[in-house]
Scaffold this active site. Structure first.
Site, short mmCIF file in Angstrom:
data_model
loop_
_atom_site.label_atom_id
_atom_site.label_comp_id
_atom_site.label_asym_id
_atom_site.label_seq_id
_atom_site.Cartn_x
_atom_site.Cartn_y
_atom_site.Cartn_z
N HIS A 7 0.65 -0.98 0.20
CA HIS A 7 -0.09 0.07 0.12
C HIS A 7 1.14 1.44 0.25
O HIS A 7 1.99 1.10 0.09
CB HIS A 7 -0.80 0.05 1.30
CG HIS A 7 -0.88 0.23 2.28
ND1 HIS A 7 -0.07 -1.47 3.00
CD2 HIS A 7 -0.21 1.39 3.35
CE1 HIS A 7 0.20 -0.87 4.32
NE2 HIS A 7 0.37 0.22 4.51
N HIS A 79 3.89 7.22 3.88
CA HIS A 79 4.92 5.98 3.98
C HIS A 79 4.84 5.15 2.71
O HIS A 79 3.33 4.92 2.08
CB HIS A 79 4.78 4.98 5.27
CG HIS A 79 3.79 4.86 5.73
ND1 HIS A 79 2.82 5.17 6.73
CD2 HIS A 79 3.30 3.27 5.14
CE1 HIS A 79 2.31 4.42 7.17
NE2 HIS A 79 2.12 3.15 6.29
N GLU A 130 7.94 0.69 4.79
CA GLU A 130 7.32 -0.08 5.90
C GLU A 130 7.23 -1.33 5.47
O GLU A 130 7.45 -1.71 4.08
CB GLU A 130 5.39 0.40 6.00
CG GLU A 130 5.44 -0.79 7.36
CD GLU A 130 3.47 -0.65 7.13
OE1 GLU A 130 2.94 0.13 6.93
OE2 GLU A 130 3.09 -0.86 7.62
CO CO Z 1 1.21 1.40 6.32
#
Ligand code: CO
Length: 134
Positions: A7, A79, A130
């Protein structure tokens, strides 16, 4: 090591307005808002054919995205999240490459109930990154 883009997270000051933009202007499929007090955010998932967008609005005074929104009052990309097969192996590989792992360095349960780690943006082209064990 690196797998799919899981994502892209976008911090927004007004979740309802951001959701409407994705739903109405782009015709995207959007979830209902989901409060995640443990992470200090309310999230709307935008489902795309090849990945997801997560719209994040601060929840509570200690929200980790509050400072980001102070600096970026209109919102912005917060992020990106890449999938890895083995979060511990990925962490060791990134540390060996000189990357800093945020927090205590131990994987945390992420928003999808899977272990995640965050890497310092200064080591990643200015982008908070991430890693999620998929
Ligand atoms: Co995330």
């Amino acid at each position: 090591m690196i797998g799919r883009l899981n994502h892209v997270a976008i911090a927004v000051p007004d979740l309802a307005a951001a959701t409407a933009t994705y739903r109405d202007a782009l015709g995207a499929e959007v979830s209902a808002p989901q409060a995640e007090p443990d992470h200090g955010v309310t999230v709307v998932f935008v489902v795309l054919p090849n990945t997801k967008i997560e719209l994040l609005e601060p929840l509570g005074k200690e929200s980790p995205i509050a400072k980001f929104l102070e600096k970026n009052p209109n919102g912005g990309i917060h992020h990106v999240c890449y999938e890895v097969d083995d979060i511990i192996a990925a962490r060791e590989q990134m540390k060996a490459a000189g990357a800093r792992v945020l927090g205590d360095g131990e994987p945390k349960m992420g928003a999808h109930g899977k272990p995640v780690l965050f890497l310092h943006p200064k080591d990643f082209c200015g982008t908070l990154t991430e890693l999620e064990q998929a």
